[in-house]
Design a protein around this motif. Sequence first.
Motif, PDB file in Angstrom:
ATOM      1  N   LEU A 107     -10.330   3.583  12.024  1.00 25.85           N
ATOM      2  CA  LEU A 107      -9.638   2.399  11.498  1.00 25.85           C
ATOM      3  C   LEU A 107      -9.121   2.676  10.086  1.00 25.85           C
ATOM      4  CD1 LEU A 107     -11.678  -0.630  12.853  1.00 25.85           C
ATOM      5  CD2 LEU A 107      -9.883   0.747  13.939  1.00 25.85           C
ATOM      6  N   LEU A 108      -8.132   3.565  10.026  1.00 21.76           N
ATOM      7  CA  LEU A 108      -7.453   3.935   8.784  1.00 21.76           C
ATOM      8  C   LEU A 108      -5.965   4.038   9.083  1.00 21.76           C
ATOM      9  CD1 LEU A 108      -7.569   4.847   5.796  1.00 21.76           C
ATOM     10  CD2 LEU A 108      -7.873   7.188   6.633  1.00 21.76           C
ATOM     11  N   HIS A 109      -5.147   3.353   8.258  1.00 23.63           N
ATOM     12  CA  HIS A 109      -3.723   3.234   8.545  1.00 23.63           C
ATOM     13  C   HIS A 109      -2.929   3.268   7.243  1.00 23.63           C
ATOM     14  CE1 HIS A 109      -0.161   1.708  10.741  1.00 23.63           C
ATOM     15  NE2 HIS A 109       0.049   0.925   9.696  1.00 23.63           N
ATOM     16  N   ALA A 110      -1.885   4.087   7.206  1.00 22.34           N
ATOM     17  CA  ALA A 110      -0.985   4.160   6.045  1.00 22.34           C
ATOM     18  C   ALA A 110       0.027   3.027   6.138  1.00 22.34           C
ATOM     19  CB  ALA A 110      -0.273   5.509   6.017  1.00 22.34           C
ATOM     20  N   THR A 111      -0.116   2.026   5.267  1.00 23.61           N
ATOM     21  CA  THR A 111       0.649   0.794   5.393  1.00 23.61           C
ATOM     22  C   THR A 111       1.925   0.757   4.562  1.00 23.61           C
ATOM     23  OG1 THR A 111      -0.625  -0.231   3.610  1.00 23.61           O
ATOM     24  CG2 THR A 111      -1.412  -0.565   5.869  1.00 23.61           C
ATOM     25  N   ARG A 112       1.993   1.545   3.480  1.00 23.61           N
ATOM     26  CA  ARG A 112       3.132   1.386   2.567  1.00 23.61           C
ATOM     27  C   ARG A 112       3.467   2.697   1.879  1.00 23.61           C
ATOM     28  NH1 ARG A 112       3.813   0.032  -2.979  1.00 23.61           N
ATOM     29  NH2 ARG A 112       5.721  -1.168  -3.382  1.00 23.61           N
ATOM     30  N   LEU A 113       4.777   2.973   1.776  1.00 23.85           N
ATOM     31  CA  LEU A 113       5.309   4.072   0.975  1.00 23.85           C
ATOM     32  C   LEU A 113       6.442   3.523   0.115  1.00 23.85           C
ATOM     33  CD1 LEU A 113       5.543   6.976   3.581  1.00 23.85           C
ATOM     34  CD2 LEU A 113       4.013   6.904   1.601  1.00 23.85           C
ATOM     35  N   ALA A 114       6.441   3.849  -1.163  1.00 22.70           N
ATOM     36  CA  ALA A 114       7.507   3.436  -2.068  1.00 22.70           C
ATOM     37  C   ALA A 114       7.846   4.617  -2.972  1.00 22.70           C
ATOM     38  CB  ALA A 114       7.080   2.225  -2.897  1.00 22.70           C
ATOM     39  N   PHE A 115       9.153   4.851  -3.185  1.00 27.14           N
ATOM     40  CA  PHE A 115       9.569   6.040  -3.930  1.00 27.14           C
ATOM     41  C   PHE A 115      11.037   5.909  -4.303  1.00 27.14           C
ATOM     42  CE2 PHE A 115       9.940   6.581   0.596  1.00 27.14           C
ATOM     43  CZ  PHE A 115      11.201   7.108   0.790  1.00 27.14           C
ATOM     44  N   ALA A 116      11.478   6.764  -5.215  1.00 24.89           N
ATOM     45  CA  ALA A 116      12.894   6.834  -5.558  1.00 24.89           C
ATOM     46  C   ALA A 116      13.616   7.672  -4.509  1.00 24.89           C
ATOM     47  CB  ALA A 116      13.071   7.452  -6.940  1.00 24.89           C
ATOM     48  N   HIS A 117      14.651   7.105  -3.914  1.00 21.00           N
ATOM     49  CA  HIS A 117      15.388   7.842  -2.892  1.00 21.00           C
ATOM     50  C   HIS A 117      15.951   9.120  -3.507  1.00 21.00           C
ATOM     51  CE1 HIS A 117      18.335   8.843   0.182  1.00 21.00           C
ATOM     52  NE2 HIS A 117      17.728   7.961   0.986  1.00 21.00           N
ATOM     53  N   CYS A 169      20.198   8.862  -3.950  1.00 22.55           N
ATOM     54  CA  CYS A 169      20.841   7.838  -4.786  1.00 22.55           C
ATOM     55  C   CYS A 169      19.964   7.385  -5.949  1.00 22.55           C
ATOM     56  CB  CYS A 169      21.245   6.644  -3.943  1.00 22.55           C
ATOM     57  SG  CYS A 169      19.857   5.722  -3.254  1.00 22.55           S
ATOM     58  N   GLY A 170      18.671   7.695  -5.902  1.00 22.83           N
ATOM     59  CA  GLY A 170      17.775   7.311  -6.979  1.00 22.83           C
ATOM     60  C   GLY A 170      17.257   5.894  -6.899  1.00 22.83           C
ATOM     61  N   ALA A 171      17.731   5.116  -5.940  1.00 19.32           N
ATOM     62  CA  ALA A 171      17.274   3.729  -5.814  1.00 19.32           C
ATOM     63  C   ALA A 171      15.823   3.696  -5.357  1.00 19.32           C
ATOM     64  CB  ALA A 171      18.154   2.972  -4.815  1.00 19.32           C
ATOM     65  N   TRP A 172      15.089   2.700  -5.856  1.00 14.87           N
ATOM     66  CA  TRP A 172      13.693   2.537  -5.462  1.00 14.87           C
ATOM     67  C   TRP A 172      13.668   1.891  -4.071  1.00 14.87           C
ATOM     68  CZ3 TRP A 172       9.441   4.647  -7.154  1.00 14.87           C
ATOM     69  CH2 TRP A 172       8.189   4.127  -6.797  1.00 14.87           C
ATOM     70  N   VAL A 173      13.002   2.548  -3.132  1.00  6.71           N
ATOM     71  CA  VAL A 173      12.919   2.045  -1.762  1.00  6.71           C
ATOM     72  C   VAL A 173      11.449   1.934  -1.367  1.00  6.71           C
ATOM     73  CG1 VAL A 173      15.161   2.954  -1.041  1.00  6.71           C
ATOM     74  CG2 VAL A 173      13.127   4.394  -0.828  1.00  6.71           C
ATOM     75  N   GLN A 174      11.167   1.024  -0.459  1.00  6.85           N
ATOM     76  CA  GLN A 174       9.793   0.879   0.009  1.00  6.85           C
ATOM     77  C   GLN A 174       9.791   0.484   1.477  1.00  6.85           C
ATOM     78  OE1 GLN A 174       7.680  -2.109  -2.246  1.00  6.85           O
ATOM     79  NE2 GLN A 174       9.433  -3.455  -2.331  1.00  6.85           N
ATOM     80  N   TYR A 175       8.765   0.947   2.174  1.00 14.02           N
ATOM     81  CA  TYR A 175       8.634   0.709   3.597  1.00 14.02           C
ATOM     82  C   TYR A 175       7.195   0.276   3.872  1.00 14.02           C
ATOM     83  CZ  TYR A 175      12.981   3.263   3.557  1.00 14.02           C
ATOM     84  OH  TYR A 175      14.268   3.662   3.277  1.00 14.02           O
ATOM     85  N   ALA A 176       7.033  -0.671   4.793  1.00 16.73           N
ATOM     86  CA  ALA A 176       5.720  -1.195   5.112  1.00 16.73           C
ATOM     87  C   ALA A 176       5.531  -1.228   6.623  1.00 16.73           C
ATOM     88  CB  ALA A 176       5.543  -2.606   4.540  1.00 16.73           C
ATOM     89  N   LEU A 177       4.288  -0.999   7.055  1.00 15.62           N
ATOM     90  CA  LEU A 177       3.942  -1.024   8.461  1.00 15.62           C
ATOM     91  C   LEU A 177       2.536  -1.586   8.591  1.00 15.62           C
ATOM     92  CD1 LEU A 177       4.795  -0.175  11.355  1.00 15.62           C
ATOM     93  CD2 LEU A 177       3.617   2.007  10.928  1.00 15.62           C
ATOM     94  N   PRO A 178       2.399  -2.836   9.054  1.00 11.97           N
ATOM     95  CA  PRO A 178       1.069  -3.451   9.145  1.00 11.97           C
ATOM     96  C   PRO A 178       0.158  -2.685  10.098  1.00 11.97           C
ATOM     97  CG  PRO A 178       2.807  -5.095   9.380  1.00 11.97           C
ATOM     98  CD  PRO A 178       3.474  -3.756   9.459  1.00 11.97           C
ATOM     99  N   ALA A 179      -1.125  -2.710   9.790  1.00 11.36           N
ATOM    100  CA  ALA A 179      -2.105  -2.100  10.684  1.00 11.36           C
ATOM    101  C   ALA A 179      -2.247  -2.941  11.942  1.00 11.36           C
ATOM    102  CB  ALA A 179      -3.455  -1.989   9.978  1.00 11.36           C
ATOM    103  N   GLU A 180      -2.508  -2.285  13.076  1.00  9.92           N
ATOM    104  CA  GLU A 180      -2.666  -2.997  14.338  1.00  9.92           C
ATOM    105  C   GLU A 180      -4.127  -3.300  14.634  1.00  9.92           C
ATOM    106  OE1 GLU A 180      -0.691  -0.738  17.338  1.00  9.92           O
ATOM    107  OE2 GLU A 180       1.321  -1.261  16.619  1.00  9.92           O
ATOM    108  N   PHE A 181      -5.020  -3.040  13.697  1.00 11.00           N
ATOM    109  CA  PHE A 181      -6.440  -3.356  13.919  1.00 11.00           C
ATOM    110  C   PHE A 181      -6.902  -4.402  12.929  1.00 11.00           C
ATOM    111  CE2 PHE A 181      -6.106   0.631  11.439  1.00 11.00           C
ATOM    112  CZ  PHE A 181      -6.678   0.233  10.247  1.00 11.00           C
TER     113      PHE A 181
END
Length: 222
Positions: free
Chosen positions: A197-207, A210-222
């Motif tokens: 029960l370990l899940h990587a939920t979020r990544l955020a970084f400079a693209h 283009c250098g823009a700050w982007v972030q992605y999220a994926l909720p855990a299914e447990f």
Amino acid sequence: MPGTEPRGAPAVACLHADDALLVLAKPAGLLCVPGRGADKQDCLSARAQQHWPGALVVHRLDMATSGLVLMARSAGVQRALSQAFAERQVQKRYQAVVQGCMALPADSAWGDIDLPIAADWERRPLRVVDAAQGKPSHTRWRVLDHDAAAQTTRLELEPVTGRTHQLRVHLAALGHPILGDALYADAATAARTPRLLLHATRLAFAHPECGAWVQYALPAEF
């Protein structure tokens, strides 16, 4: 990426694709890169390359861990993203469910685990807390929820450093192993769930382009 997985294998989803990078959702039980042996060739990178030839690995999750994984679509982007990870410019968050009720930190919403981690050479690929030989390792954590009936705690985790098995080793060292952890939990805790029960939920970084700050999220299914 429908149609590329072996029969019975968990599916892999792509959350984002552009000319520079891919953001993929790795299911638990799938390798990030090929292992040794013919039975370990199916992996996230191989599946991605069927759709995006030349896609390159940037970082990895343990086979037992699910969640967000980045891949690069050129060597230049791979170098840029790898450097961003090495310089701790990528924000990473995980969720885990651990054995026992972890107490809230007394003076802050976040707690810190600073325990050096080294390879356990006699039991490879395991890692161990080792004050003499270990590399500095830092994990931040906060409590999201307690389940008093189940005697478990749901945590949000931020690995400041990126040692192999860091989150699993650190939580086990505190006496709160992750449920389903076949490597670092006691047998009863490992057997409580069919997966880690370990899940990587979020990544955020400079693209990297283009250098823009982007972030992605994926909720855990447990």
